[in-house]
Design a protein around this motif. Structure first.
Motif, PDB file in Angstrom:
ATOM      1  N   HIS A 285       0.778  -1.235   0.000  1.00  0.00           N
ATOM      2  CA  HIS A 285       0.000   0.000   0.000  1.00  0.00           C
ATOM      3  C   HIS A 285       0.809   1.285   0.000  1.00  0.00           C
ATOM      4  CE1 HIS A 285      -3.581  -2.400   0.537  1.00  0.00           C
ATOM      5  NE2 HIS A 285      -3.051  -2.987   1.592  1.00  0.00           N
ATOM      6  N   ALA A 286       2.104   1.265   0.242  1.00  0.00           N
ATOM      7  CA  ALA A 286       2.874   2.512   0.315  1.00  0.00           C
ATOM      8  C   ALA A 286       2.919   3.210  -1.034  1.00  0.00           C
ATOM      9  CB  ALA A 286       4.287   2.235   0.818  1.00  0.00           C
ATOM     10  N   ALA A 287       2.928   4.532  -0.988  1.00  0.00           N
ATOM     11  CA  ALA A 287       2.982   5.323  -2.214  1.00  0.00           C
ATOM     12  C   ALA A 287       4.402   5.564  -2.687  1.00  0.00           C
ATOM     13  CB  ALA A 287       2.285   6.663  -1.985  1.00  0.00           C
ATOM     14  N   SER A 288       5.392   5.317  -1.857  1.00  0.00           N
ATOM     15  CA  SER A 288       6.789   5.558  -2.200  1.00  0.00           C
ATOM     16  C   SER A 288       7.514   4.226  -2.389  1.00  0.00           C
ATOM     17  CB  SER A 288       7.477   6.338  -1.074  1.00  0.00           C
ATOM     18  OG  SER A 288       7.575   5.517   0.083  1.00  0.00           O
ATOM     19  N   PRO A 289       8.719   4.248  -2.948  1.00  0.00           N
ATOM     20  CA  PRO A 289       9.528   3.023  -2.947  1.00  0.00           C
ATOM     21  C   PRO A 289       9.737   2.506  -1.527  1.00  0.00           C
ATOM     22  CG  PRO A 289      10.473   4.637  -4.445  1.00  0.00           C
ATOM     23  CD  PRO A 289       9.383   5.343  -3.688  1.00  0.00           C
ATOM     24  N   VAL A 290       9.793   1.192  -1.397  1.00  0.00           N
ATOM     25  CA  VAL A 290       9.944   0.536  -0.093  1.00  0.00           C
ATOM     26  C   VAL A 290      11.193  -0.326  -0.119  1.00  0.00           C
ATOM     27  CG1 VAL A 290       8.931  -1.075   1.565  1.00  0.00           C
ATOM     28  CG2 VAL A 290       7.454   0.505   0.294  1.00  0.00           C
ATOM     29  N   ALA A 291      12.046  -0.168   0.878  1.00  0.00           N
ATOM     30  CA  ALA A 291      13.228  -1.011   1.038  1.00  0.00           C
ATOM     31  C   ALA A 291      12.957  -2.025   2.144  1.00  0.00           C
ATOM     32  CB  ALA A 291      14.457  -0.177   1.389  1.00  0.00           C
ATOM     33  N   VAL A 292      13.117  -3.308   1.794  1.00  0.00           N
ATOM     34  CA  VAL A 292      12.989  -4.395   2.782  1.00  0.00           C
ATOM     35  C   VAL A 292      14.390  -4.887   3.106  1.00  0.00           C
ATOM     36  CG1 VAL A 292      12.011  -6.658   3.262  1.00  0.00           C
ATOM     37  CG2 VAL A 292      10.730  -5.017   1.840  1.00  0.00           C
ATOM     38  N   VAL A 293      14.776  -4.764   4.376  1.00  0.00           N
ATOM     39  CA  VAL A 293      16.148  -5.043   4.783  1.00  0.00           C
ATOM     40  C   VAL A 293      16.184  -6.356   5.546  1.00  0.00           C
ATOM     41  CG1 VAL A 293      18.152  -4.171   6.054  1.00  0.00           C
ATOM     42  CG2 VAL A 293      16.584  -2.564   4.938  1.00  0.00           C
ATOM     43  N   PRO A 294      17.014  -7.317   5.109  1.00  0.00           N
ATOM     44  CA  PRO A 294      17.140  -8.558   5.875  1.00  0.00           C
ATOM     45  C   PRO A 294      17.783  -8.288   7.219  1.00  0.00           C
ATOM     46  CG  PRO A 294      18.753  -8.497   4.106  1.00  0.00           C
ATOM     47  CD  PRO A 294      17.866  -7.313   3.914  1.00  0.00           C
TER      48      PRO A 294
END
Length: 300
Positions: A285-294
């Protein structure tokens, strides 16, 4: 500084081309090389375990040809290589994370259904890759509520005061430093409090919400202190927020350069990699880029 490349996954879709633009900028900010990868889906009648990945297609790849022409027309570009693979993108893309400092892809490629906000390849990469994964959404995602205000670029990070992850916070601070951005650390706390009681048990005393919010702020400030010391140029603010963490992160996403969230750590009773419900909701749902960090590897 890492010498590993930034990898952009492309398939010719508009979403993957937006991801390519984000990856180009990220590689330049990191003084890193860029590796553009196109994974051609295996034949639909074949078994995924038989054709998990293959060598580059000996024939010309029109997707990479178009991307190469675009990248080479740019005046500022990183050192770039192009790689064509055959296999199941959902299996191949996560494996690429072992040789990258960052993996960037669009939220939905050519193979996705129009109704899906996040394709299966993005989900698999965000869940399984060994490096941070940035998912670039389609423009125009509608986020209810008023967009956050404030001048200049902004990076948002989700901070779990009951178990903050070092890798997530370090990535967020480093990214804010690269962009000259202020950092918003959103620390959610449960409210209203709903204690469990057995029959006949006396209810606990009423807790003032202001007290819970102040305690959350104090905890968050303590966790942020060492990162502020390492990144003195980053102006970081703590934002205690009552209720749903995912909702607050999504609400803060319009206008943000990036929203940074962590991935669950493996443990004995759940050895498979998991993203967690908050990360999953933010990706959707986010409107911006999303970073998923391990998560940071456990200390020996």
């Amino acid at each position: 500084m890492s010498t590993l490349p930034v990898i952009a996954a492309v398939d010719g879709s508009d979403g993957s081309l937006r991801a390519l633009e984000w990856a180009l900028d990220a590689a330049l900010r990191r003084s890193a090389s860029l590796r553009v990868v196109h994974v051609r889906q295996y034949a639909h009648w074949a078994q995924p375990e038989v054709l998990a990945a293959g060598p580059p297609d000996p024939q010309d790849d029109p997707v990479l040809d178009r991307v190469r022409a675009h990248v080479e027309s740019l005046s500022a570009r990183p050192d770039t290589e192009y790689l064509g693979l055959e296999g199941a993108p959902g299996a191949v893309l996560p494996e690429l994370g072992s040789s990258a400092q960052l993996l960037v892809l669009g939220s939905r490629g050519r193979g996705g259904f129009a109704s899906l906000l996040l394709g299966s390849n993005g989900m698999a990469a965000a869940r399984d890759a060994e490096c941070p994964v940035v998912v670039v959404p389609r423009p125009g995602r509608d986020v209810p509520g008023e967009a956050p205000s404030g001048p200049g670029p902004r990076v948002v990070v989700g901070l779990k005061v009951d178990g903050p992850d070092e890798a997530t916070l370090e990535f967020a601070f480093a990214e804010a430093a690269r962009r000259g951005a202020r950092l918003q650390a959103l620390a959610a706390y449960p409210w209203p409090a709903q204690p469990w009681m057995t029959p006949g048990e006396m209810p606990p005393p009423i807790v003032d919400q202001d007290v819970i919010e102040d305690e959350t702020r104090v905890l968050a400030e303590g966790f942020l202190a060492p990162y502020r010391e390492r990144h003195p140029d980053v102006r970081a603010e703590t934002v205690p927020s009552a209720g749903d963490a995912a909702g607050h992160l999504v609400a803060a996403s319009p206008g943000a350069d990036l929203v940074v969230v962590g991935r669950h750590r493996r443990h004995l009773l759940a050895p498979a990699r998991m993203m967690g419900s908050v990360t999953h909701a933010v990706l959707l749902h986010a409107a911006s880029p999303v970073a998923v960090v391990p998560p940071a590897p456990p200390e020996d």
